[in-house]
Enzyme design. Structure first.
Site, mmCIF file in Angstrom:
data_model
loop_
_atom_site.group_PDB
_atom_site.id
_atom_site.type_symbol
_atom_site.label_atom_id
_atom_site.label_comp_id
_atom_site.label_asym_id
_atom_site.label_seq_id
_atom_site.Cartn_x
_atom_site.Cartn_y
_atom_site.Cartn_z
ATOM 1 N N ARG A 146 0.867 -1.171 0.000
ATOM 2 C CA ARG A 146 0.000 0.000 0.000
ATOM 3 C C ARG A 146 0.904 1.219 0.000
ATOM 4 O O ARG A 146 1.993 1.192 0.601
ATOM 5 C CB ARG A 146 -0.906 0.040 1.244
ATOM 6 C CG ARG A 146 -2.136 -0.873 1.187
ATOM 7 C CD ARG A 146 -3.179 -0.415 0.169
ATOM 8 N NE ARG A 146 -4.351 -1.284 0.090
ATOM 9 C CZ ARG A 146 -4.481 -2.316 -0.740
ATOM 10 N NH1 ARG A 146 -3.508 -2.625 -1.570
ATOM 11 N NH2 ARG A 146 -5.596 -3.022 -0.755
ATOM 12 N N GLU A 149 -4.309 7.541 -5.212
ATOM 13 C CA GLU A 149 -4.545 6.795 -6.455
ATOM 14 C C GLU A 149 -5.841 7.264 -7.086
ATOM 15 O O GLU A 149 -6.810 7.495 -6.364
ATOM 16 C CB GLU A 149 -4.621 5.294 -6.152
ATOM 17 C CG GLU A 149 -3.295 4.735 -5.628
ATOM 18 C CD GLU A 149 -3.371 3.246 -5.280
ATOM 19 O OE1 GLU A 149 -4.335 2.576 -5.694
ATOM 20 O OE2 GLU A 149 -2.468 2.773 -4.589
ATOM 21 N N HIS A 201 -1.901 0.069 -9.797
ATOM 22 C CA HIS A 201 -2.525 -0.833 -8.815
ATOM 23 C C HIS A 201 -3.097 -2.061 -9.528
ATOM 24 O O HIS A 201 -4.247 -2.453 -9.307
ATOM 25 C CB HIS A 201 -3.605 -0.127 -7.990
ATOM 26 C CG HIS A 201 -3.867 -0.809 -6.672
ATOM 27 N ND1 HIS A 201 -4.142 -0.131 -5.517
ATOM 28 C CD2 HIS A 201 -3.870 -2.130 -6.331
ATOM 29 C CE1 HIS A 201 -4.321 -0.999 -4.519
ATOM 30 N NE2 HIS A 201 -4.159 -2.225 -4.998
HETATM 31 P P1 NAD Z 1 -1.473 -11.844 4.102
HETATM 32 O O1 NAD Z 1 -2.301 -11.590 5.282
HETATM 33 O O2 NAD Z 1 -1.463 -13.191 3.474
HETATM 34 O O3 NAD Z 1 0.061 -11.492 4.420
HETATM 35 C C1 NAD Z 1 0.471 -10.334 5.098
HETATM 36 C C2 NAD Z 1 1.649 -10.735 5.972
HETATM 37 O O4 NAD Z 1 2.254 -9.561 6.517
HETATM 38 C C3 NAD Z 1 1.222 -11.616 7.134
HETATM 39 O O5 NAD Z 1 2.052 -12.757 7.152
HETATM 40 C C4 NAD Z 1 1.457 -10.728 8.351
HETATM 41 O O6 NAD Z 1 1.830 -11.469 9.484
HETATM 42 C C5 NAD Z 1 2.586 -9.874 7.852
HETATM 43 N N1 NAD Z 1 2.773 -8.641 8.628
HETATM 44 C C6 NAD Z 1 1.834 -7.832 9.164
HETATM 45 N N2 NAD Z 1 2.416 -6.808 9.793
HETATM 46 C C7 NAD Z 1 3.738 -6.961 9.643
HETATM 47 C C8 NAD Z 1 4.876 -6.218 10.070
HETATM 48 N N3 NAD Z 1 4.737 -5.116 10.808
HETATM 49 N N4 NAD Z 1 6.103 -6.668 9.715
HETATM 50 C C9 NAD Z 1 6.252 -7.798 8.997
HETATM 51 N N5 NAD Z 1 5.225 -8.547 8.576
HETATM 52 C C10 NAD Z 1 3.981 -8.128 8.900
HETATM 53 O O7 NAD Z 1 -1.889 -10.745 3.041
HETATM 54 P P2 NAD Z 1 -1.519 -10.726 1.492
HETATM 55 O O8 NAD Z 1 -2.610 -11.341 0.708
HETATM 56 O O9 NAD Z 1 -0.139 -11.218 1.313
HETATM 57 O O10 NAD Z 1 -1.585 -9.160 1.214
HETATM 58 C C11 NAD Z 1 -0.732 -8.276 1.912
HETATM 59 C C12 NAD Z 1 -1.100 -6.843 1.587
HETATM 60 O O11 NAD Z 1 -0.729 -6.551 0.249
HETATM 61 C C13 NAD Z 1 -2.605 -6.564 1.653
HETATM 62 O O12 NAD Z 1 -2.986 -6.204 2.957
HETATM 63 C C14 NAD Z 1 -2.782 -5.444 0.667
HETATM 64 O O13 NAD Z 1 -2.645 -4.202 1.310
HETATM 65 C C15 NAD Z 1 -1.639 -5.636 -0.324
HETATM 66 N N6 NAD Z 1 -2.107 -6.161 -1.622
HETATM 67 C C16 NAD Z 1 -1.899 -5.418 -2.743
HETATM 68 C C17 NAD Z 1 -2.323 -5.884 -3.973
HETATM 69 C C18 NAD Z 1 -2.090 -5.081 -5.227
HETATM 70 O O14 NAD Z 1 -2.867 -5.144 -6.137
HETATM 71 N N7 NAD Z 1 -1.006 -4.347 -5.320
HETATM 72 C C19 NAD Z 1 -2.989 -7.122 -4.076
HETATM 73 C C20 NAD Z 1 -3.159 -7.874 -2.915
HETATM 74 C C21 NAD Z 1 -2.713 -7.388 -1.690
#
Ligand code: NAD
Length: 310
Positions: A228, A257, A276
């Protein structure tokens, strides 16, 4: 009957046609209708949506499913107060984001973005001898090792990169040679050629990468943000890119965005801007439908939901 009444919010259309999702859900014990107006929620038990609307809070909803993994735009406390359960779509984007991030690394290493930039002027540009490199043996540090992070680490490992990662619990993760905790973030990123951000936006990750972290990175390093916009201090990033304190960045997400016309990021040759769309794939609707269907079954059995957020 006692079928669940589900609405598909018009905002879903940003990612895929709502009709696709309804088709995927035809065998479900639920009445699924496509909403033409986001606030026409009367009689619905649940809504599948891309964006949040205030009207969700005053409707009699039991459940909201967001087709995104990142639900930072949803008001967790207000939903809790109303007794509305929120689930997200984490789990669907690993392949798409993994491919995109591998693509960013290949573009930078192989300079593909430069050649494409040169096409409009028909420029036959051969790179300087030390401008190109290959991925095997280079190090990537992946910050956040969930679905996205592991989509990246699996691919990086497969092409022979050294893979390190940052997660809150320092237990081993497949394809990751070394796991660091957030308090050693600086050490984790300081000698990596690529730093990939794959964490959710939370109070702990907001501004995680600021000028100190950018200074800690190598001068020939690239920042890749598919998490994000708020995870990075964007002004500090622009400054680091402009001053050559890091080599470049690939950014899919931004503080605002769409990225405004006057953002300096558009004009920097060493920046790849994607809209995005790093997680876009023709399998998106099908993958979201699998989570929605599973949660309809769980609601009917009175079980807690998959990908339950609040
Ligand atoms: P997920 O929940 O599978 O993985 C997120 C991971 O980050 C988890 O393992 C969590 O424990 C870890 N985490 C949380 N806080 C942390 C910190 N302070 N330090 C280190 N690790 C930490 O989620 P995901 O599906 O992998 O998605 C992650 C994020 O990516 C979403 O929340 C979203 O904001 C973003 N995303 C972006 C797109 C895009 O189109 N660019 C698509 C999907 C997700």
């Amino acid at each position: 009957g006692d079928d669940l009444e589900l609405g598909i919010h018009p905002s879903v259309d940003i990612v895929f046609p709502p009709s696709l999702l309804r088709e995927e859900l035809t065998d479900l014990a639920a009445d699924v209708r496509i909403l033409s107006d986001g606030s026409a929620l009367a009689g619905l038990d649940g809504v599948v949506t891309f964006s949040f609307e205030e009207a969700f809070l005053s409707a009699d909803l039991e459940w909201i499913h967001c087709i995104l993994a990142g639900v930072d735009a949803f008001p967790f406390e207000a939903l809790k107060r109303r007794g509305i359960t929120l689930s997200n779509s984490s789990g669907v984007h690993g392949d798409a984001i993994g491919d995109t991030v591998l693509g960013y690394m290949l573009q930078f290493a192989r300079r593909l973005h430069i050649y494409r930039d040169n096409e409009p002027t028909r420029e036959w540009y051969y790179p300087d001898w030390d401008e190109t490199f290959t991925l095997p043996g280079e190090t990537v540090c992946v910050v956040g090792l969930g679905t996205l992070g592991q989509g990246v680490t699996a691919r990086a490992d497969a092409v022979g990169m050294n893979v390190r990662g940052v997660r809150r619990t320092p237990t081993p993760v497949p394809s990751v040679d070394a796991v660091f905790t957030p308090d050693s973030l600086t050490a984790a990123i300081s000698d990596a050629r690529f730093v990939a951000l794959t964490v959710p936006l939370t109070s702990q990750t907001e501004g995680l990468i600021g000028s100190d972290e950018l200074d800690a990175m190598r001068e020939d390093a690239y920042l890749l943000n598919v998490a994000r916009g708020g995870v990075v201090d964007q002004d500090a990033l622009v400054a680091a890119l402009t001053d050559g304190r890091i080599a470049g960045a690939a950014l899919d997400v931004f503080e605002t965005e769409p990225l405004p016309d006057d953002s300096p990021l558009w004009d920097l040759e060493n920046v790849i801007v994607t809209p995005h769309a790093a997680g876009a794939t023709d399998e998106y609707a099908e993958r979201v439908a699998a989570i929605v269907a599973e949660n309809v079954r769980r609601i009917r059995r009175g079980e807690s939901l998959a990908n339950h957020v609040v």
